[in-house]
Design an enzyme around this catalytic site. Structure first.
Site, PDB file in Angstrom:
ATOM      1  CE1 TYR A 169      -6.088   0.450  -0.667  1.00 19.11           C
ATOM      2  CE2 TYR A 169      -4.159   1.564   0.185  1.00 19.11           C
ATOM      3  CZ  TYR A 169      -4.757   0.446  -0.332  1.00 19.11           C
ATOM      4  OH  TYR A 169      -4.009  -0.687  -0.525  1.00 19.11           O
ATOM      5  CB  SER A 226      -0.960   0.030   1.206  1.00 17.02           C
ATOM      6  OG  SER A 226      -1.934  -0.973   1.082  1.00 17.02           O
TER       7      SER A 226
END
Length: 305
Positions: free
Chosen positions: A209, A143
Site C-alpha cells: 500500500y 493485506s
C-alpha cells in the site's frame, strides 16, 4: 443509477477499504451514476445507510466485507452488490477451507498446518512436515496483516501467538520460493499477469500500500508456463465459485510450476493496487473497469435469483 460506494467497515483492513472507496468515487462516471458514499462505522450502518441505492459497489476488505456477511445482508435487503456471491466470498476468506477445495480440484498449492491455539502447536511437526522457512498467517485475514515469514524453529511460537491476536485460527504454510505473480480475472477471462517484487522479505502490508513498496510489472511468460498459470488461475476461480472479478495470487517456482497462494474476492482498487494495473495493460481504464464490474454484477445477481 444510484451507486452506493460501501467502504470502511469494522475489520483490520478498514483504512485500505477507505482508500479503495476514495479511488472508486474519484473514477466513477458521473454521467452514468449518482454516487453515494456509504461509510460503515458499525455493522448496523449498512441497513440504515444503503436505503435508496440501486447497487452497492463494495469497497470493503477483510471480515464483514469479503467474508459473505455483507453480501448476505444486501441480499436480504434486496440490494444488488458487486463482485462474488455469498458462498464464494465466505469460502475464499477461509484460507484453510479454500486450500482444501483447491487440493480436491488438483490445483497446486503449498502444504500447510492449521492450529487454533499454542497448545495445539508442535514446532517439531511443523519443521518435519513443512521445512523452514514457513509463513504464519491469520486464517481469515488479508493485506498480510499479522503475517510473518519465519526462518527458525524457535520463532514459530511467537509468530503463531501474534497471528492468534488477529484470528481464532492460524495457518502455518510451506514457504515456496520463486517469482510472485498475481492473476486478475474479469468475467471469467484472465487479464495480463503482474509480477511482484517486494522491497521487503515478502509482499507485506507496507509493500502493498505504500508508494515504492514493491516493483510491480506486467510480464509475459514462456508459452508453457503461461498455459499452466492460466489453467491454475481459472481452475481456482471456478473451484471457489468466483464471479464478476477476483485476483489469484501465485508463486512460480524456478521449474516453471505455479502454486496458488490464495484468491481475493474483493481485491483492492487503490491507486497502488494490482488489479487496476492489470486492467490498464488490457486497455481498460479505471473508470471502464468500474463500469464492467457494475454491469457484470447486475447480470450475476439476476442469475442468482
Amino acid at each position: 443509477m444510484k451507486v452506493g460506494v460501501v467502504m470502511g467497515g469494522v475489520s483490520s483492513e478498514r483504512e485500505v477499504s477507505l482508500l479503495t472507496g476514495k479511488e472508486m468515487i474519484a473514477n466513477l462516471d458521473r454521467g452514468k451514476y449518482e454516487v453515494v458514499p456509504v461509510v460503515l462505522d458499525s455493522k448496523r450502518d449498512l441497513i440504515e445507510k444503503s436505503a435508496g441505492i440501486d447497487i452497492a459497489l463494495l469497497a470493503l476488505h477483510g471480515k464483514y466485507g469479503e467474508d459473505g456477511t455483507v453480501q448476505g445482508t444486501l441480499e436480504s435487503l434486496g440490494i444488488p452488490y458487486t463482485g462474488c456471491g455469498v458462498l464464494s466470498s465466505s469460502v475464499s476468506m477461509d484460507k484453510d477451507l479454500s486450500k482444501k477445495l483447491l487440493r480436491f480440484e488438483n490445483v497446486p498449492t503449498g502444504n500447510w498446518i492449521q492450529v487454533e491455539s499454542l497448545e495445539e502447536l508442535s514446532v517439531d511437526e511443523v519443521e518435519a512436515q513443512l521445512g523452514l522457512p514457513v509463513v504464519v498467517k491469520p486464517n481469515s485475514g488479508g493485506s498480510s496483516i499479522g503475517t510473518k515469514l519465519v526462518k527458525t524453529k524457535e520463532a514459530i511460537a511467537d509468530a503463531v501467538k501474534e497471528a492468534l491476536e488477529w484470528d481464532r485460527s492460524v495457518m502455518i504454510e510451506q514457504f515456496i520460493g520463486g517469482q510472485e505473480i498475481t492473476c486478475a480475472i474479469l468475467n471469467g477471462k484472465l487479464l495480463p499477469i503482474v509480477a511482484i517484487k517486494a522491497n521487503a522479505e515478502f509482499f507485506d502490508y507496507t509493500s502493498k500500500y505504500e508508494d515504492g513498496g514493491a516493483d510491480e510489472q506486467i510480464i509475459e511468460l514462456a508459452a508453457e508456463v503461461q498455459a499452466r498459470v492460466e489453467a491454475a488461475a481459472l481452475a481456482c476461480y471456478r473451484a471457489l465459485k468466483c464471479s464478476v472479478y477476483a485476483r489469484i495470487d501465485m508463486i512460480i517456482t524456478e521449474e516453471g510450476m505455479p502454486f496458488v497462494l490464495e484468491a481475493n474476492t474483493l481485491p483492492g482498487l487503490t491507486k497502488n493496487s494490482l488489479l487496476p494495473k492489470s486492467a490498464a495493460a488490457a486497455g481498460i481504464s479505471f473508470s471502464q473497469l468500474l463500469d464492467h464490474i457494475i454491469e457484470y454484477s447486475l447480470i450475476e445477481r439476476k442469475h442468482e435469483k
